[in-house]
Design an enzyme around this catalytic site. Structure first.
Site, PDB file in Angstrom:
ATOM      1  N   LYS A  41     -20.048 -29.503  74.944  1.00 21.92           N
ATOM      2  CA  LYS A  41     -21.326 -29.303  75.497  1.00 21.92           C
ATOM      3  C   LYS A  41     -21.185 -30.037  76.976  1.00 21.92           C
ATOM      4  CE  LYS A  41     -26.079 -30.851  74.754  1.00 21.92           C
ATOM      5  NZ  LYS A  41     -26.291 -30.749  76.200  1.00 21.92           N
ATOM      6  N   PHE A 113     -21.614 -18.915  77.441  1.00 26.53           N
ATOM      7  CA  PHE A 113     -21.249 -19.028  75.987  1.00 26.53           C
ATOM      8  C   PHE A 113     -22.098 -18.146  75.066  1.00 26.53           C
ATOM      9  CE2 PHE A 113     -24.286 -22.374  77.657  1.00 26.53           C
ATOM     10  CZ  PHE A 113     -25.583 -22.054  77.124  1.00 26.53           C
ATOM     11  N   ARG A 183     -35.469 -22.067  68.727  1.00 29.32           N
ATOM     12  CA  ARG A 183     -34.474 -23.402  67.948  1.00 29.32           C
ATOM     13  C   ARG A 183     -34.217 -22.880  66.575  1.00 29.32           C
ATOM     14  NH1 ARG A 183     -33.801 -27.714  70.703  1.00 29.32           N
ATOM     15  NH2 ARG A 183     -35.616 -27.407  72.080  1.00 29.32           N
ATOM     16  N   LYS A 189     -25.897 -29.284  67.957  1.00 20.21           N
ATOM     17  CA  LYS A 189     -25.368 -30.111  69.109  1.00 20.21           C
ATOM     18  C   LYS A 189     -24.840 -31.488  68.523  1.00 20.21           C
ATOM     19  CE  LYS A 189     -29.906 -31.803  70.996  1.00 20.21           C
ATOM     20  NZ  LYS A 189     -30.696 -31.969  72.145  1.00 20.21           N
TER      21      LYS A 189
END
Length: 273
Positions: A41, A113, A183, A189
């Protein structure tokens, strides 16, 4: 007194429209980590490439130099502008100038990504990204490394290794996921501590050694929960606190049953996008 007043940046316009992008949920125990591709990340600035222009996640233009984007593909890309670990403030200062500074931009790269609206699974799109970056053959465009881990223990070891190098955490994207936005649980994450954003509602006066300065911020989350944020500030932050109405990022470990964050700590002001 506005902390970001006068900064030449990609300021919001009345007609800016935020791109529809994929957003992550927080990692939770019980998932089959073998089903996910894992990547570091990055603590950078999210940017979407539409084939001609880089824009922020709010839809405002990012004024990259012409040489920075000249070899980018015409295909839409989603990624992160990044300099390196622990360099967010330098990156922010660079990216948010309306007149780009070449010397500063030479430190930046665009790490891809995702391929917006592309067909196939995420694993297939990750392979396409690698091919596109190789074909572009420019140091300003890079593919984020995606890899599998065999189990949760390996995932945690990977997290520990990234954090030990001052990295922020990991992202997990289901390898079989079709392209979607919003979302979603297909993207997770994983960080040693959580973070979130809140709007500054008021400045709470300081006491004792903070007499005459800001003692805490009264902030409100996107869910409407208000709480005082009183730790993590430097003396300069207390003397010139984030302006009312601005957004700040804070870290926390957990939330109470009422939704308030536990051990909340100020991290930084979120620059306007």
């Amino acid at each position: 007194m506005l902390l970001w007043l006068g900064m030449a940046c990609c300021s919001a316009t009345a007609h800016a429209q935020a791109p529809d992008i994929l957003l992550a949920h927080v990692y939770h125990e019980g998932i089959a980590v073998q089903d996910y591709l894992v990547s570091e990340k990055l603590d950078g600035i999210r940017a979407v490439w539409d084939g001609q222009q880089l824009t922020s996640r709010q839809g405002n233009p990012i004024h990259a130099p012409a040489w920075f984007i000249k070899d980018f593909p015409k295909q839409a890309l989603d990624g992160e502008l990044w300099i390196g670990r622990g360099q967010f403030e330098v990156l922010s200062s660079t990216v948010r100038q309306s007149t780009p500074e070449d010397a500063a931009w030479h430190k930046v790269a665009y790490y891809v990504f995702e391929l917006p609206n592309a067909a196939g699974s995420f694993a297939q799109r990750a392979s396409q990204i690698a091919a596109l970056v190789k074909q572009a053959h420019t140091p300003t465009l890079k593919a984020i490394t995606q890899f599998h881990v065999k189990d949760v223990a390996a995932l945690k070891r990977t997290l520990d290794a990234v954090v030990a190098k001052k990295g922020e955490g990991l992202m997990l994207h289901r390898a079989d996921a079709r392209y979607i936005t919003g979302r979603s649980q297909v993207l997770l994450k994983l960080k040693p501590q959580l973070d979130a954003e809140a709007k500054v509602i008021a400045h709470v006066p300081g006491k004792g050694k903070y007499q005459g300065k800001m003692g805490a911020l009264l902030v409100e989350t996107r869910q409407g929960i208000r709480f005082k944020l009183g730790t993590g500030f430097k003396d300069a932050d207390r003397a010139r606190p984030p302006p009312i109405g601005s957004m700040v990022t804070y870290t926390y470990r957990d939330v109470t049953k009422n939704g308030k964050p536990k051990f909340a700590r100020f991290l930084r002001v979120r620059p306007p996008e």
